[in-house]
Write an enzyme that holds these catalytic residues in place. Sequence first.
Site, PDB file in Angstrom:
ATOM      1  N   ARG A  73       0.882  -1.370   0.186  1.00  0.00           N
ATOM      2  CA  ARG A  73      -0.031   0.173   0.090  1.00  0.00           C
ATOM      3  C   ARG A  73       1.322   0.961  -0.103  1.00  0.00           C
ATOM      4  O   ARG A  73       1.887   1.653   0.890  1.00  0.00           O
ATOM      5  CB  ARG A  73      -0.216  -0.243   0.961  1.00  0.00           C
ATOM      6  CG  ARG A  73      -2.321  -1.233   1.609  1.00  0.00           C
ATOM      7  CD  ARG A  73      -2.695  -0.533   2.553  1.00  0.00           C
ATOM      8  NE  ARG A  73      -2.408  -1.247   3.493  1.00  0.00           N
ATOM      9  CZ  ARG A  73      -1.964   0.070   4.779  1.00  0.00           C
ATOM     10  NH1 ARG A  73      -1.965   1.141   4.464  1.00  0.00           N
ATOM     11  NH2 ARG A  73      -1.491  -0.625   5.400  1.00  0.00           N
ATOM     12  N   TYR A 201      -1.508  -3.826  -6.813  1.00  0.00           N
ATOM     13  CA  TYR A 201      -0.931  -3.671  -5.133  1.00  0.00           C
ATOM     14  C   TYR A 201      -2.752  -3.800  -4.840  1.00  0.00           C
ATOM     15  O   TYR A 201      -3.202  -3.201  -4.931  1.00  0.00           O
ATOM     16  CB  TYR A 201      -0.149  -3.707  -4.544  1.00  0.00           C
ATOM     17  CG  TYR A 201      -0.171  -3.691  -2.809  1.00  0.00           C
ATOM     18  CD1 TYR A 201       0.039  -5.135  -3.268  1.00  0.00           C
ATOM     19  CD2 TYR A 201      -1.021  -3.757  -2.114  1.00  0.00           C
ATOM     20  CE1 TYR A 201      -0.181  -5.624  -1.522  1.00  0.00           C
ATOM     21  CE2 TYR A 201      -0.957  -3.863  -0.889  1.00  0.00           C
ATOM     22  CZ  TYR A 201      -0.798  -5.215  -0.302  1.00  0.00           C
ATOM     23  OH  TYR A 201      -0.699  -6.318   0.642  1.00  0.00           O
ATOM     24  N   LYS A 210      -9.465  -2.046   1.506  1.00  0.00           N
ATOM     25  CA  LYS A 210      -9.535  -1.365   2.808  1.00  0.00           C
ATOM     26  C   LYS A 210      -9.955   0.804   1.969  1.00  0.00           C
ATOM     27  O   LYS A 210     -10.207   1.339   2.963  1.00  0.00           O
ATOM     28  CB  LYS A 210      -8.154  -0.871   2.700  1.00  0.00           C
ATOM     29  CG  LYS A 210      -7.256  -1.340   2.519  1.00  0.00           C
ATOM     30  CD  LYS A 210      -7.788  -2.384   4.537  1.00  0.00           C
ATOM     31  CE  LYS A 210      -6.293  -3.536   4.877  1.00  0.00           C
ATOM     32  NZ  LYS A 210      -6.611  -4.580   6.273  1.00  0.00           N
ATOM     33  N   HIS A 230     -11.157  -2.301  11.425  1.00  0.00           N
ATOM     34  CA  HIS A 230     -10.001  -3.054  10.828  1.00  0.00           C
ATOM     35  C   HIS A 230      -9.760  -4.209  11.603  1.00  0.00           C
ATOM     36  O   HIS A 230      -9.233  -4.039  13.255  1.00  0.00           O
ATOM     37  CB  HIS A 230      -8.811  -2.282  11.028  1.00  0.00           C
ATOM     38  CG  HIS A 230      -7.747  -2.754  10.548  1.00  0.00           C
ATOM     39  ND1 HIS A 230      -6.336  -1.998  10.367  1.00  0.00           N
ATOM     40  CD2 HIS A 230      -7.073  -3.538   9.378  1.00  0.00           C
ATOM     41  CE1 HIS A 230      -5.293  -2.945   9.148  1.00  0.00           C
ATOM     42  NE2 HIS A 230      -6.374  -4.209   8.923  1.00  0.00           N
ATOM     43  N   SER A 252      -1.824  -3.609  10.889  1.00  0.00           N
ATOM     44  CA  SER A 252      -0.664  -4.567  10.239  1.00  0.00           C
ATOM     45  C   SER A 252       0.265  -5.507  10.877  1.00  0.00           C
ATOM     46  O   SER A 252       1.472  -4.302  11.341  1.00  0.00           O
ATOM     47  CB  SER A 252      -0.137  -4.008   8.766  1.00  0.00           C
ATOM     48  OG  SER A 252      -1.653  -3.183   8.749  1.00  0.00           O
ATOM     49  N   CYS A 254       0.775  -7.930  12.627  1.00  0.00           N
ATOM     50  CA  CYS A 254       0.618  -7.886  14.044  1.00  0.00           C
ATOM     51  C   CYS A 254       0.384  -9.505  14.267  1.00  0.00           C
ATOM     52  O   CYS A 254      -0.223  -9.982  15.434  1.00  0.00           O
ATOM     53  CB  CYS A 254       0.215  -7.382  15.013  1.00  0.00           C
ATOM     54  SG  CYS A 254       1.236  -5.425  15.295  1.00  0.00           S
ATOM     55  N   ASP A 277      -9.651  -9.015   8.913  1.00  0.00           N
ATOM     56  CA  ASP A 277      -9.328  -8.279   7.678  1.00  0.00           C
ATOM     57  C   ASP A 277     -10.310  -7.068   8.922  1.00  0.00           C
ATOM     58  O   ASP A 277     -10.393  -6.295   9.358  1.00  0.00           O
ATOM     59  CB  ASP A 277      -8.976  -8.190   6.526  1.00  0.00           C
ATOM     60  CG  ASP A 277      -8.356  -7.080   6.714  1.00  0.00           C
ATOM     61  OD1 ASP A 277      -6.859  -6.572   7.587  1.00  0.00           O
ATOM     62  OD2 ASP A 277      -8.189  -6.268   5.382  1.00  0.00           O
ATOM     63  N   ARG A 374       1.518 -12.516  -1.001  1.00  0.00           N
ATOM     64  CA  ARG A 374       0.192 -12.622  -0.293  1.00  0.00           C
ATOM     65  C   ARG A 374       0.060 -14.377  -0.447  1.00  0.00           C
ATOM     66  O   ARG A 374       0.120 -13.896  -2.130  1.00  0.00           O
ATOM     67  CB  ARG A 374      -0.888 -11.121  -1.124  1.00  0.00           C
ATOM     68  CG  ARG A 374       0.079  -9.739  -0.511  1.00  0.00           C
ATOM     69  CD  ARG A 374      -0.523 -10.434   1.238  1.00  0.00           C
ATOM     70  NE  ARG A 374      -0.098  -8.600   1.687  1.00  0.00           N
ATOM     71  CZ  ARG A 374      -0.536  -7.785   3.164  1.00  0.00           C
ATOM     72  NH1 ARG A 374      -2.272  -8.796   3.298  1.00  0.00           N
ATOM     73  NH2 ARG A 374      -0.589  -7.223   3.371  1.00  0.00           N
TER      74      ARG A 374
HETATM   75  C1  OXD Z   1      -3.050  -4.348   6.218  1.00  0.00           C
HETATM   76  C2  OXD Z   1      -3.480  -5.515   5.128  1.00  0.00           C
HETATM   77  O1  OXD Z   1      -2.536  -3.802   5.200  1.00  0.00           O
HETATM   78  O2  OXD Z   1      -4.311  -5.749   5.752  1.00  0.00           O
HETATM   79  O3  OXD Z   1      -4.033  -4.169   7.191  1.00  0.00           O
HETATM   80  O4  OXD Z   1      -3.341  -5.953   3.894  1.00  0.00           O
HETATM   81 MN    MN Z   2      -5.742  -5.508   7.454  1.00  0.00          MN
END
Ligand code: OXD
Ligand code: MN
Length: 591
Positions: A73, A201, A210, A230, A252, A254, A277, A374
């Site tokens: 991102r 991406y 998002k 989130h 993100s 964690c 998510d 991913r």
């Molecule tokens: C993030 C994702 O960056 O879920 O939180 O990709």
């Molecule tokens: Mn996320």
Amino acid sequence: MATPLERWVDKIAKITKPDKIYWCDGSEEEARRLVEIGIKEEKIVGTPIFRELNQKTFPNSYYHRSHPTDVARTEHLTFVCHPDKETAGANNNWMDPKEAKEKMTKLSDGCMRGRTMYVLPYMMGHPQSPYAKACIQLTDVSYVAVSMRIMTRMSRYSIAKIGDSENFVKGIHSVGDFDPEKRFVMHFPDEQLVWSIGSGYGGNALLGKKCFSLRIASWLGKQEGWIAEHMVIMGIQDPSGKTTYITAALPSACGKTNLAMLESALPGYKIWTLGDDIAWLNVGSDGRLWAINPETGFFGVAPGTSMKTNPNMMRTLLKGTFFPTLFTNTALNADTNEPWWEGIDGECPANLIDWLGNKYDPASGKKAAHPNSRFTVSVSQCPNLSKEFDNPRGVPISAILFGGRRAHVVPLVTESKSWQQGVLLGALMGSETTAAASHKEGVLRRDPMAMLPFCGYNMGDYFSHWLDIGRKMTRPPKIFSINWFRTDDQGKFIWPGFGDNIRVFKWIIDRVNKNVDARNTPIGYLPNISDLDLKGLSMSKENIERLFIVKSDEWLKEAEAAEVFFGKFGSRIPKALTEELRSLKAKLQGC
Ligand code: OXD
Ligand code: MN
């Protein structure tokens, strides 16, 4: 007579000038055709969009390599275009909507020339859910079309639902020429529009995720009286057979996906996954908070995923159904044609191709898979998917957890004394960067409610909205803070994490059901060690106690750092929150 939707598609096509326009229907047959097109016809800078992987070991799985400059991102190129800067707040980049539209129109002139424009009709949320939203995304790449079919409920239903309405969620996406200088992700919250160019991406290109389900939806939620968060959603079934539903917000990186799919280390407990998510949370007529996951797929980080860290995700990835599974920017085992990443089970294969397409040399010290490589996979393949996943009403939430990666200061688990104090715990959230991510270990990034990059309006107003939601509920969930990442003097994690996190959930459920007492401290209630189920865990008493040390001087520093952070939002920070912070400081000073 053309519908507003058809007129809009036509208008964008006049700007972007695709060779063809194709309206998707979300069918299985169509997904197969799109993958085929991605293998044989469409290319990104000379490379086919998809490569078929070993169909015996990774059924219906395909490999995708993104442009090397386009792997994450791009927060600095992400803008939230409210009519005024103050509404966007210090947490967002802002551009005047008129200026942003002009810029995007210019950049998009002819950007789809030579390509197909796919029109993707999809629902965020179950079509029968009162909380679902009908959306349309335009894109010029089959990878995005196939990914969106995994991540959302894509079908012509949403076209019917939109009907003659002007009021639908719009996304315009083009990979453009991948020039990072011409890469922007623009949000127009009042028009429910996202316009993204220059990136393929996930977070920048799958606009339902998002961009819509957090940034725009958080703004919609503010107007309509709900919250877009989130958060993971999970059900915890205890030995009596009762399931308690919780949500957890973690920044993100964690381990949110691992948490959502946790395999219990305690016998008799089972986790049912609902989402990894995003959670949309509404106050029900019963005064409780109800959660739905608007998505239908997992877009997870591959490195570190294994049978040890996340067995349920490995099973999900290997299941193979009619939904394609995508692997993006992982490494490839040249001998077996399987995806590979650092941390996956087994030895490092002798013959690896790295994420850039070069022969991998382990002696180079570089990673073979990109650290942000991913997988995109349908939730329907998840062996522990909750049977409530498709319940249009969602599930009632008993506890909300706020977590982060903190080597010190924050205890393993803390219960807030009230909704308002819980909002402060969420607002105080932060996470320390790891060496791998930033080369500066231990740098703390404040990330209230894990929403800093995703809150589509002024974070001060967002905190007020959280307080308002609390006032609307007669049976609010309890709020907890969690931290799996406390370290000892050698810098080693004290808590084993993963499946053992169930021990913390067990205490949380005991607190929800008023089964156990707790220790009163200035920052909230902490467990009495004797109430934790630590059977079978080989940890010294001293280490267990260390997980719960609360030092007033450290917490005073936290409170002061929070004041500095709140200062960025000036008078938009609600008084009740400043009061809560003042009261916390007073209690700490009195210790
Ligand atoms: C993030 C994702 O960056 O879920 O939180 O990709
Ligand atoms: Mn996320």
